[in-house]
Design a protein around this motif. Sequence first.
Motif, PDB file in Angstrom:
ATOM      1  N   SER A 111       0.599  -1.041   0.020  1.00 30.80           N
ATOM      2  CA  SER A 111      -0.072   0.077  -0.003  1.00 30.80           C
ATOM      3  C   SER A 111       0.821   1.342   0.019  1.00 30.80           C
ATOM      4  O   SER A 111       0.341   2.374  -0.404  1.00 30.80           O
ATOM      5  CB  SER A 111      -0.764  -0.045   1.308  1.00 30.80           C
ATOM      6  OG  SER A 111      -1.761  -1.125   1.129  1.00 30.80           O
ATOM      7  N   LEU A 112       2.314   1.162   0.207  1.00 32.05           N
ATOM      8  CA  LEU A 112       3.051   2.315   0.385  1.00 32.05           C
ATOM      9  C   LEU A 112       3.509   2.781  -0.943  1.00 32.05           C
ATOM     10  O   LEU A 112       3.795   3.831  -1.015  1.00 32.05           O
ATOM     11  CB  LEU A 112       4.280   2.115   1.483  1.00 32.05           C
ATOM     12  CG  LEU A 112       4.897   3.133   2.009  1.00 32.05           C
ATOM     13  CD1 LEU A 112       3.840   4.108   2.665  1.00 32.05           C
ATOM     14  CD2 LEU A 112       5.849   2.657   3.144  1.00 32.05           C
ATOM     15  N   PHE A 113       3.673   1.817  -1.761  1.00 36.43           N
ATOM     16  CA  PHE A 113       4.590   2.315  -3.034  1.00 36.43           C
ATOM     17  C   PHE A 113       3.606   2.070  -4.281  1.00 36.43           C
ATOM     18  O   PHE A 113       2.866   1.132  -4.548  1.00 36.43           O
ATOM     19  CB  PHE A 113       5.687   1.147  -3.109  1.00 36.43           C
ATOM     20  CG  PHE A 113       6.874   1.374  -2.369  1.00 36.43           C
ATOM     21  CD1 PHE A 113       7.842   2.098  -2.717  1.00 36.43           C
ATOM     22  CD2 PHE A 113       6.863   0.790  -0.897  1.00 36.43           C
ATOM     23  CE1 PHE A 113       9.113   2.379  -1.962  1.00 36.43           C
ATOM     24  CE2 PHE A 113       7.891   1.086  -0.093  1.00 36.43           C
ATOM     25  CZ  PHE A 113       9.134   1.787  -0.577  1.00 36.43           C
ATOM     26  N   GLU A 114       3.725   3.146  -5.054  1.00 40.92           N
ATOM     27  CA  GLU A 114       3.067   3.407  -6.113  1.00 40.92           C
ATOM     28  C   GLU A 114       3.327   2.356  -7.248  1.00 40.92           C
ATOM     29  O   GLU A 114       2.471   1.760  -8.003  1.00 40.92           O
ATOM     30  CB  GLU A 114       3.087   4.945  -6.656  1.00 40.92           C
ATOM     31  CG  GLU A 114       2.277   5.089  -7.723  1.00 40.92           C
ATOM     32  CD  GLU A 114       0.870   5.478  -7.397  1.00 40.92           C
ATOM     33  OE1 GLU A 114      -0.245   4.958  -7.950  1.00 40.92           O
ATOM     34  OE2 GLU A 114       0.723   6.165  -6.689  1.00 40.92           O
ATOM     35  N   LYS A 115       4.416   2.059  -7.494  1.00 44.49           N
ATOM     36  CA  LYS A 115       4.833   0.978  -8.520  1.00 44.49           C
ATOM     37  C   LYS A 115       5.820   0.138  -7.659  1.00 44.49           C
ATOM     38  O   LYS A 115       6.998   0.000  -7.855  1.00 44.49           O
ATOM     39  CB  LYS A 115       5.807   1.817  -9.261  1.00 44.49           C
ATOM     40  CG  LYS A 115       4.705   2.880 -10.326  1.00 44.49           C
ATOM     41  CD  LYS A 115       5.825   3.315 -11.380  1.00 44.49           C
ATOM     42  CE  LYS A 115       4.805   4.391 -12.169  1.00 44.49           C
ATOM     43  NZ  LYS A 115       5.821   5.251 -13.186  1.00 44.49           N
ATOM     44  N   LEU A 116       5.185  -0.708  -7.156  1.00 40.47           N
ATOM     45  CA  LEU A 116       5.931  -1.895  -6.257  1.00 40.47           C
ATOM     46  C   LEU A 116       6.544  -2.766  -7.199  1.00 40.47           C
ATOM     47  O   LEU A 116       7.705  -3.350  -6.979  1.00 40.47           O
ATOM     48  CB  LEU A 116       4.906  -2.465  -5.326  1.00 40.47           C
ATOM     49  CG  LEU A 116       5.661  -3.723  -4.253  1.00 40.47           C
ATOM     50  CD1 LEU A 116       6.457  -2.948  -3.436  1.00 40.47           C
ATOM     51  CD2 LEU A 116       4.474  -4.216  -3.563  1.00 40.47           C
ATOM     52  N   TRP A 320      -2.507  -3.016   7.178  1.00 42.08           N
ATOM     53  CA  TRP A 320      -1.675  -1.724   7.088  1.00 42.08           C
ATOM     54  C   TRP A 320      -2.262  -1.070   5.972  1.00 42.08           C
ATOM     55  O   TRP A 320      -1.900   0.441   6.063  1.00 42.08           O
ATOM     56  CB  TRP A 320      -0.254  -2.382   6.751  1.00 42.08           C
ATOM     57  CG  TRP A 320       0.439  -2.798   8.078  1.00 42.08           C
ATOM     58  CD1 TRP A 320       0.788  -4.141   8.077  1.00 42.08           C
ATOM     59  CD2 TRP A 320       0.628  -2.328   9.419  1.00 42.08           C
ATOM     60  NE1 TRP A 320       1.384  -4.440   9.454  1.00 42.08           N
ATOM     61  CE2 TRP A 320       1.257  -3.330  10.247  1.00 42.08           C
ATOM     62  CE3 TRP A 320       0.323  -0.814  10.014  1.00 42.08           C
ATOM     63  CZ2 TRP A 320       1.440  -3.244  11.603  1.00 42.08           C
ATOM     64  CZ3 TRP A 320       0.513  -0.828  11.460  1.00 42.08           C
ATOM     65  CH2 TRP A 320       1.104  -1.960  12.146  1.00 42.08           C
ATOM     66  N   HIS A 321      -2.784  -1.411   5.259  1.00 39.94           N
ATOM     67  CA  HIS A 321      -3.664  -0.469   4.109  1.00 39.94           C
ATOM     68  C   HIS A 321      -4.538   0.519   4.762  1.00 39.94           C
ATOM     69  O   HIS A 321      -4.497   1.551   4.493  1.00 39.94           O
ATOM     70  CB  HIS A 321      -4.290  -1.489   3.091  1.00 39.94           C
ATOM     71  CG  HIS A 321      -5.247  -0.571   2.083  1.00 39.94           C
ATOM     72  ND1 HIS A 321      -4.586   0.149   1.038  1.00 39.94           N
ATOM     73  CD2 HIS A 321      -6.379  -0.219   2.051  1.00 39.94           C
ATOM     74  CE1 HIS A 321      -5.509   0.880   0.359  1.00 39.94           C
ATOM     75  NE2 HIS A 321      -6.642   0.483   0.936  1.00 39.94           N
ATOM     76  N   GLU A 322      -5.270  -0.028   5.837  1.00 34.57           N
ATOM     77  CA  GLU A 322      -6.221   0.844   6.535  1.00 34.57           C
ATOM     78  C   GLU A 322      -5.404   1.695   7.228  1.00 34.57           C
ATOM     79  O   GLU A 322      -5.969   2.897   7.080  1.00 34.57           O
ATOM     80  CB  GLU A 322      -7.023  -0.220   7.169  1.00 34.57           C
ATOM     81  CG  GLU A 322      -8.156   0.691   8.113  1.00 34.57           C
ATOM     82  CD  GLU A 322      -9.191  -0.377   9.132  1.00 34.57           C
ATOM     83  OE1 GLU A 322      -9.643   0.368   9.844  1.00 34.57           O
ATOM     84  OE2 GLU A 322      -8.798  -1.434   8.599  1.00 34.57           O
ATOM     85  N   VAL A 323      -4.348   1.370   7.848  1.00 34.46           N
ATOM     86  CA  VAL A 323      -3.729   2.097   8.763  1.00 34.46           C
ATOM     87  C   VAL A 323      -3.162   3.297   7.996  1.00 34.46           C
ATOM     88  O   VAL A 323      -3.276   4.761   8.193  1.00 34.46           O
ATOM     89  CB  VAL A 323      -2.486   1.505   9.492  1.00 34.46           C
ATOM     90  CG1 VAL A 323      -1.607   2.560  10.156  1.00 34.46           C
ATOM     91  CG2 VAL A 323      -3.061   0.745  10.560  1.00 34.46           C
ATOM     92  N   ILE A 324      -2.410   3.103   6.811  1.00 35.64           N
ATOM     93  CA  ILE A 324      -1.821   3.957   5.851  1.00 35.64           C
ATOM     94  C   ILE A 324      -2.927   5.154   5.125  1.00 35.64           C
ATOM     95  O   ILE A 324      -2.687   6.214   5.182  1.00 35.64           O
ATOM     96  CB  ILE A 324      -1.003   3.259   4.559  1.00 35.64           C
ATOM     97  CG1 ILE A 324       0.048   2.479   5.212  1.00 35.64           C
ATOM     98  CG2 ILE A 324      -0.841   4.147   3.590  1.00 35.64           C
ATOM     99  CD1 ILE A 324       0.646   1.630   4.320  1.00 35.64           C
TER     100      ILE A 324
END
Length: 332
Positions: A111-116, A320-324
Amino acid sequence: MRFVDRAVRDSFVAASLTLFALCALAAPQARAAAAYPDRPVRIVLPFAAGGVADITARIVAEKLGSKFGQRFFIENQPGAGGIAAARTVISSRPDGYTLALLSNGTAVSVSLFEKLQFDPTKDFQPISSLGFFDFILATSANSEFKTLGDFVTAAKAKPGALNVGTINIGSTQNLSAELFKTAAGVDFAIVPFRGTPEVEVALLQGNVALMIDSFASIKGNLADNKFRALASSGAVRSESTPDIATVRESGVTGYDVVSWNALFAPAGTPLEIVGTINAALQDILTDADVKKQLLELGIEAKASTPEEISARLKSDIDKWHEVIEKAGIPKQ
Protein backbone atom coordinates in the motif's frame (compact mmCIF):
# COMPACT_ATOMS: atom_id res chain seq x y z
CA MET A 1 -17.85 -48.48 -38.21
CA ARG A 2 -14.38 -48.10 -39.64
CA PHE A 3 -14.70 -44.29 -39.28
CA VAL A 4 -15.76 -44.66 -35.67
CA ASP A 5 -12.95 -47.12 -34.96
CA ARG A 6 -10.42 -44.77 -36.55
CA ALA A 7 -11.74 -41.80 -34.49
CA VAL A 8 -11.56 -43.80 -31.26
CA ARG A 9 -8.10 -45.00 -32.16
CA ASP A 10 -6.87 -41.48 -32.97
CA SER A 11 -8.34 -40.13 -29.72
CA PHE A 12 -6.63 -42.88 -27.77
CA VAL A 13 -3.30 -42.21 -29.47
CA ALA A 14 -3.59 -38.46 -28.80
CA ALA A 15 -4.45 -39.02 -25.14
CA SER A 16 -1.56 -41.47 -24.78
CA LEU A 17 0.89 -38.98 -26.29
CA THR A 18 -0.35 -36.22 -23.96
CA LEU A 19 0.00 -38.48 -20.95
CA PHE A 20 3.47 -39.50 -22.07
CA ALA A 21 4.48 -35.86 -22.48
CA LEU A 22 3.19 -34.96 -19.03
CA CYS A 23 5.03 -37.89 -17.47
CA ALA A 24 8.19 -36.91 -19.33
CA LEU A 25 7.94 -33.40 -17.93
CA ALA A 26 7.08 -34.55 -14.41
CA ALA A 27 9.83 -37.15 -14.14
CA PRO A 28 12.77 -34.67 -14.12
CA GLN A 29 10.92 -32.47 -11.60
CA ALA A 30 10.32 -35.44 -9.34
CA ARG A 31 13.97 -36.47 -9.57
CA ALA A 32 15.09 -32.90 -8.87
CA ALA A 33 12.83 -32.68 -5.82
CA ALA A 34 14.10 -35.99 -4.50
CA ALA A 35 17.72 -34.87 -4.85
CA TYR A 36 17.15 -31.37 -3.44
CA PRO A 37 19.42 -29.65 -2.65
CA ASP A 38 22.41 -30.82 -4.67
CA ARG A 39 24.09 -27.40 -4.89
CA PRO A 40 24.25 -24.16 -2.83
CA VAL A 41 21.03 -22.25 -2.13
CA ARG A 42 20.87 -18.48 -1.86
CA ILE A 43 18.46 -16.56 0.34
CA VAL A 44 17.91 -13.00 -0.87
CA LEU A 45 17.17 -10.36 1.77
CA PRO A 46 15.74 -6.88 1.16
CA PHE A 47 17.80 -5.61 4.14
CA ALA A 48 21.40 -4.65 4.81
CA ALA A 49 23.68 -6.90 6.82
CA GLY A 50 23.61 -6.69 10.60
CA GLY A 51 19.92 -6.11 11.27
CA VAL A 52 17.46 -8.40 13.03
CA ALA A 53 16.23 -9.99 9.79
CA ASP A 54 19.77 -10.53 8.55
CA ILE A 55 20.94 -12.17 11.77
CA THR A 56 17.82 -14.34 11.90
CA ALA A 57 18.32 -15.48 8.31
CA ARG A 58 22.01 -16.28 8.91
CA ILE A 59 21.23 -18.40 11.98
CA VAL A 60 18.60 -20.34 10.04
CA ALA A 61 20.75 -20.62 6.90
CA GLU A 62 23.61 -22.14 8.89
CA LYS A 63 21.27 -24.75 10.35
CA LEU A 64 19.75 -25.52 6.95
CA GLY A 65 23.24 -26.00 5.54
CA SER A 66 24.14 -28.44 8.30
CA LYS A 67 20.89 -30.34 7.85
CA PHE A 68 21.12 -30.71 4.08
CA GLY A 69 24.89 -30.86 3.65
CA GLN A 70 24.78 -27.94 1.21
CA ARG A 71 25.62 -24.29 1.69
CA PHE A 72 22.70 -21.90 2.23
CA PHE A 73 24.06 -18.37 1.85
CA ILE A 74 22.65 -14.88 2.39
CA GLU A 75 22.62 -12.25 -0.34
CA ASN A 76 21.73 -8.76 0.92
CA GLN A 77 19.94 -6.50 -1.56
CA PRO A 78 18.59 -3.57 0.47
CA GLY A 79 16.36 -1.09 -1.28
CA ALA A 80 13.07 0.78 -1.02
CA GLY A 81 10.07 -1.51 -0.76
CA GLY A 82 12.23 -4.60 -1.11
CA ILE A 83 11.77 -4.20 -4.86
CA ALA A 84 15.32 -5.09 -5.94
CA ALA A 85 15.43 -8.25 -3.83
CA ALA A 86 11.96 -9.34 -4.95
CA ARG A 87 12.76 -8.90 -8.63
CA THR A 88 15.92 -10.95 -8.23
CA VAL A 89 13.97 -13.84 -6.73
CA ILE A 90 10.91 -13.85 -8.98
CA SER A 91 13.11 -13.67 -12.09
CA SER A 92 15.02 -16.76 -10.93
CA ARG A 93 14.14 -20.32 -11.87
CA PRO A 94 11.49 -21.73 -9.51
CA ASP A 95 13.66 -24.66 -8.52
CA GLY A 96 14.27 -23.98 -4.81
CA TYR A 97 17.80 -22.65 -5.26
CA THR A 98 16.85 -18.98 -4.87
CA LEU A 99 14.65 -18.11 -1.90
CA ALA A 100 13.35 -14.82 -0.50
CA LEU A 101 12.98 -13.47 2.98
CA LEU A 102 9.72 -11.55 3.18
CA SER A 103 8.49 -9.71 6.24
CA ASN A 104 5.77 -7.58 7.71
CA GLY A 105 7.50 -4.78 5.79
CA THR A 106 6.53 -6.53 2.55
CA ALA A 107 2.87 -6.29 3.58
CA VAL A 108 3.33 -2.58 4.30
CA SER A 109 5.00 -1.96 0.92
CA VAL A 110 1.95 -3.11 -1.03
CA SER A 111 0.00 0.00 0.00
CA LEU A 112 2.97 2.31 0.47
CA PHE A 113 4.56 2.15 -2.99
CA GLU A 114 2.91 3.40 -6.17
CA LYS A 115 4.95 1.08 -8.39
CA LEU A 116 5.92 -1.92 -6.31
CA GLN A 117 6.61 -3.98 -9.47
CA PHE A 118 5.66 -7.26 -7.81
CA ASP A 119 2.69 -8.85 -6.06
CA PRO A 120 3.82 -10.83 -3.00
CA THR A 121 0.59 -12.83 -2.94
CA LYS A 122 0.99 -14.04 -6.54
CA ASP A 123 4.69 -13.91 -7.40
CA PHE A 124 5.89 -15.96 -4.44
CA GLN A 125 5.26 -19.45 -3.10
CA PRO A 126 5.08 -19.38 0.73
CA ILE A 127 7.27 -21.82 2.64
CA SER A 128 7.27 -21.01 6.37
CA SER A 129 7.58 -18.30 8.96
CA LEU A 130 10.92 -18.04 10.79
CA GLY A 131 10.03 -15.89 13.77
CA PHE A 132 7.80 -13.22 15.25
CA PHE A 133 8.68 -10.18 17.35
CA ASP A 134 7.03 -7.27 19.14
CA PHE A 135 8.03 -3.64 19.28
CA ILE A 136 8.79 -1.86 22.53
CA LEU A 137 7.29 1.49 23.52
CA ALA A 138 9.99 3.10 25.65
CA THR A 139 10.80 6.39 27.34
CA SER A 140 13.96 7.69 28.96
CA ALA A 141 14.77 6.53 32.47
CA ASN A 142 14.32 10.04 33.88
CA SER A 143 10.94 10.57 32.21
CA GLU A 144 7.90 11.50 34.23
CA PHE A 145 6.03 8.63 32.57
CA LYS A 146 6.22 5.47 34.67
CA THR A 147 3.54 3.58 32.73
CA LEU A 148 2.01 3.80 29.29
CA GLY A 149 -1.18 4.92 31.01
CA ASP A 150 0.71 8.00 32.25
CA PHE A 151 1.71 8.85 28.68
CA VAL A 152 -1.85 8.41 27.38
CA THR A 153 -3.24 10.62 30.15
CA ALA A 154 -0.72 13.36 29.38
CA ALA A 155 -1.38 13.12 25.64
CA LYS A 156 -5.12 13.50 26.20
CA ALA A 157 -4.56 16.48 28.49
CA LYS A 158 -2.39 18.29 25.93
CA PRO A 159 -3.32 17.16 22.40
CA GLY A 160 -0.42 17.48 19.97
CA ALA A 161 2.06 18.54 22.63
CA LEU A 162 4.02 15.28 22.92
CA ASN A 163 6.40 13.81 20.36
CA VAL A 164 6.85 10.11 19.54
CA GLY A 165 9.99 9.07 17.68
CA THR A 166 10.26 6.29 15.10
CA ILE A 167 12.41 5.45 12.14
CA ASN A 168 11.37 6.57 8.65
CA ILE A 169 7.82 7.22 7.48
CA GLY A 170 6.12 4.03 6.34
CA SER A 171 8.26 1.72 8.45
CA THR A 172 6.40 -0.76 10.64
CA GLN A 173 7.58 1.20 13.68
CA ASN A 174 6.20 4.41 12.21
CA LEU A 175 2.87 2.81 11.33
CA SER A 176 2.75 1.24 14.80
CA ALA A 177 2.79 4.78 16.19
CA GLU A 178 -0.01 5.78 13.82
CA LEU A 179 -2.06 2.79 14.95
CA PHE A 180 -1.35 3.59 18.60
CA LYS A 181 -2.62 7.13 18.08
CA THR A 182 -5.90 5.80 16.68
CA ALA A 183 -6.34 2.94 19.16
CA ALA A 184 -5.64 5.13 22.20
CA GLY A 185 -7.71 8.03 20.89
CA VAL A 186 -4.92 10.54 21.46
CA ASP A 187 -3.13 13.15 19.39
CA PHE A 188 0.65 13.42 19.35
CA ALA A 189 3.30 14.31 16.79
CA ILE A 190 5.14 11.41 15.17
CA VAL A 191 8.72 12.42 14.39
CA PRO A 192 10.53 10.22 11.84
CA PHE A 193 14.31 9.74 11.93
CA ARG A 194 16.73 8.08 9.50
CA GLY A 195 17.64 5.28 11.88
CA THR A 196 17.31 3.91 15.40
CA PRO A 197 20.46 5.61 16.79
CA GLU A 198 19.02 9.03 15.96
CA VAL A 199 15.74 8.15 17.67
CA GLU A 200 17.62 6.96 20.77
CA VAL A 201 19.59 10.21 20.97
CA ALA A 202 16.37 12.22 20.62
CA LEU A 203 14.80 10.25 23.46
CA LEU A 204 17.82 10.70 25.73
CA GLN A 205 17.91 14.43 24.99
CA GLY A 206 14.20 14.83 25.65
CA ASN A 207 13.29 15.82 22.10
CA VAL A 208 10.78 12.98 21.95
CA ALA A 209 8.78 11.65 24.89
CA LEU A 210 8.41 8.11 23.60
CA MET A 211 9.97 5.87 20.96
CA ILE A 212 8.85 2.67 19.28
CA ASP A 213 11.36 0.12 18.02
CA SER A 214 12.34 -3.53 18.24
CA PHE A 215 13.69 -4.98 21.45
CA ALA A 216 16.93 -5.96 19.71
CA SER A 217 17.51 -2.37 18.58
CA ILE A 218 17.20 -0.79 22.04
CA LYS A 219 18.05 -3.61 24.45
CA GLY A 220 21.48 -2.10 25.20
CA ASN A 221 19.93 1.10 26.56
CA LEU A 222 17.29 -0.91 28.40
CA ALA A 223 19.97 -3.06 30.02
CA ASP A 224 21.97 0.05 30.98
CA ASN A 225 18.84 1.56 32.56
CA LYS A 226 18.94 4.54 30.23
CA PHE A 227 15.52 3.62 28.84
CA ARG A 228 12.34 2.49 30.56
CA ALA A 229 10.10 0.06 28.67
CA LEU A 230 6.47 1.05 29.11
CA ALA A 231 4.81 -1.62 26.96
CA SER A 232 5.24 -4.22 24.23
CA SER A 233 3.14 -4.13 21.09
CA GLY A 234 1.78 -7.67 20.82
CA ALA A 235 -1.59 -8.95 21.98
CA VAL A 236 0.12 -11.11 24.62
CA ARG A 237 3.44 -10.74 26.41
CA SER A 238 6.44 -11.87 24.43
CA GLU A 239 8.65 -14.73 25.64
CA SER A 240 11.62 -12.39 25.22
CA THR A 241 10.14 -9.66 27.45
CA PRO A 242 7.77 -11.42 29.86
CA ASP A 243 8.05 -8.62 32.43
CA ILE A 244 6.86 -5.92 30.03
CA ALA A 245 3.10 -5.38 29.93
CA THR A 246 1.38 -5.17 26.57
CA VAL A 247 -0.28 -2.06 25.20
CA ARG A 248 -3.60 -3.84 25.69
CA GLU A 249 -2.80 -4.56 29.33
CA SER A 250 -2.01 -0.87 29.69
CA GLY A 251 -5.58 0.03 28.79
CA VAL A 252 -5.46 0.50 25.01
CA THR A 253 -7.87 -2.07 23.59
CA GLY A 254 -7.59 -3.46 20.09
CA TYR A 255 -3.89 -2.77 19.70
CA ASP A 256 -1.80 -5.61 18.29
CA VAL A 257 1.42 -5.27 16.31
CA VAL A 258 3.66 -8.27 15.79
CA SER A 259 6.25 -8.24 13.05
CA TRP A 260 7.60 -11.36 11.34
CA ASN A 261 10.15 -12.81 8.95
CA ALA A 262 9.46 -15.73 6.62
CA LEU A 263 10.89 -17.74 3.73
CA PHE A 264 9.20 -17.68 0.34
CA ALA A 265 10.18 -19.09 -3.05
CA PRO A 266 9.34 -17.97 -6.59
CA ALA A 267 5.83 -18.91 -7.68
CA GLY A 268 5.82 -22.26 -9.42
CA THR A 269 8.43 -23.87 -7.19
CA PRO A 270 7.57 -27.61 -6.90
CA LEU A 271 5.52 -28.34 -3.81
CA GLU A 272 7.83 -31.27 -3.03
CA ILE A 273 10.73 -28.85 -2.60
CA VAL A 274 8.60 -26.45 -0.57
CA GLY A 275 7.62 -29.35 1.66
CA THR A 276 11.24 -30.44 2.07
CA ILE A 277 12.33 -26.98 3.22
CA ASN A 278 9.28 -26.59 5.45
CA ALA A 279 9.94 -29.91 7.18
CA ALA A 280 13.55 -28.86 7.84
CA LEU A 281 12.43 -25.53 9.29
CA GLN A 282 9.92 -27.26 11.54
CA ASP A 283 12.86 -29.15 13.10
CA ILE A 284 15.33 -26.25 13.13
CA LEU A 285 13.00 -23.72 14.74
CA THR A 286 12.17 -26.03 17.64
CA ASP A 287 15.87 -26.57 18.38
CA ALA A 288 16.67 -25.24 21.85
CA ASP A 289 19.88 -23.52 20.73
CA VAL A 290 18.19 -21.75 17.81
CA LYS A 291 15.28 -20.66 19.99
CA LYS A 292 17.72 -19.27 22.57
CA GLN A 293 19.74 -17.34 19.98
CA LEU A 294 16.65 -15.78 18.46
CA LEU A 295 15.02 -15.05 21.80
CA GLU A 296 18.07 -12.96 22.74
CA LEU A 297 17.14 -10.78 19.75
CA GLY A 298 13.56 -10.55 20.95
CA ILE A 299 12.36 -13.03 18.32
CA GLU A 300 10.13 -16.00 19.05
CA ALA A 301 11.25 -18.74 16.66
CA LYS A 302 8.26 -20.39 15.03
CA ALA A 303 7.72 -22.36 11.84
CA SER A 304 4.35 -22.35 10.12
CA THR A 305 2.62 -24.15 7.30
CA PRO A 306 2.77 -22.43 3.88
CA GLU A 307 -0.94 -21.73 4.20
CA GLU A 308 -0.54 -20.04 7.59
CA ILE A 309 2.16 -17.59 6.52
CA SER A 310 0.28 -16.87 3.28
CA ALA A 311 -2.82 -15.99 5.31
CA ARG A 312 -0.73 -13.79 7.63
CA LEU A 313 0.76 -11.91 4.68
CA LYS A 314 -2.69 -11.23 3.20
CA SER A 315 -4.13 -10.20 6.57
CA ASP A 316 -1.29 -7.76 7.23
CA ILE A 317 -1.61 -6.26 3.75
CA ASP A 318 -5.22 -5.38 4.60
CA LYS A 319 -4.35 -4.18 8.11
CA TRP A 320 -1.58 -1.78 7.09
CA HIS A 321 -3.53 -0.55 4.07
CA GLU A 322 -6.19 0.72 6.47
CA VAL A 323 -3.60 2.37 8.74
CA ILE A 324 -1.84 4.05 5.81
CA GLU A 325 -5.12 5.32 4.37
CA LYS A 326 -6.30 6.65 7.74
CA ALA A 327 -2.97 8.38 8.41
CA GLY A 328 -3.00 9.94 4.93
CA ILE A 329 0.52 8.77 4.16
CA PRO A 330 1.23 9.49 0.47
CA LYS A 331 2.44 6.69 -1.79
CA GLN A 332 6.13 6.65 -2.52
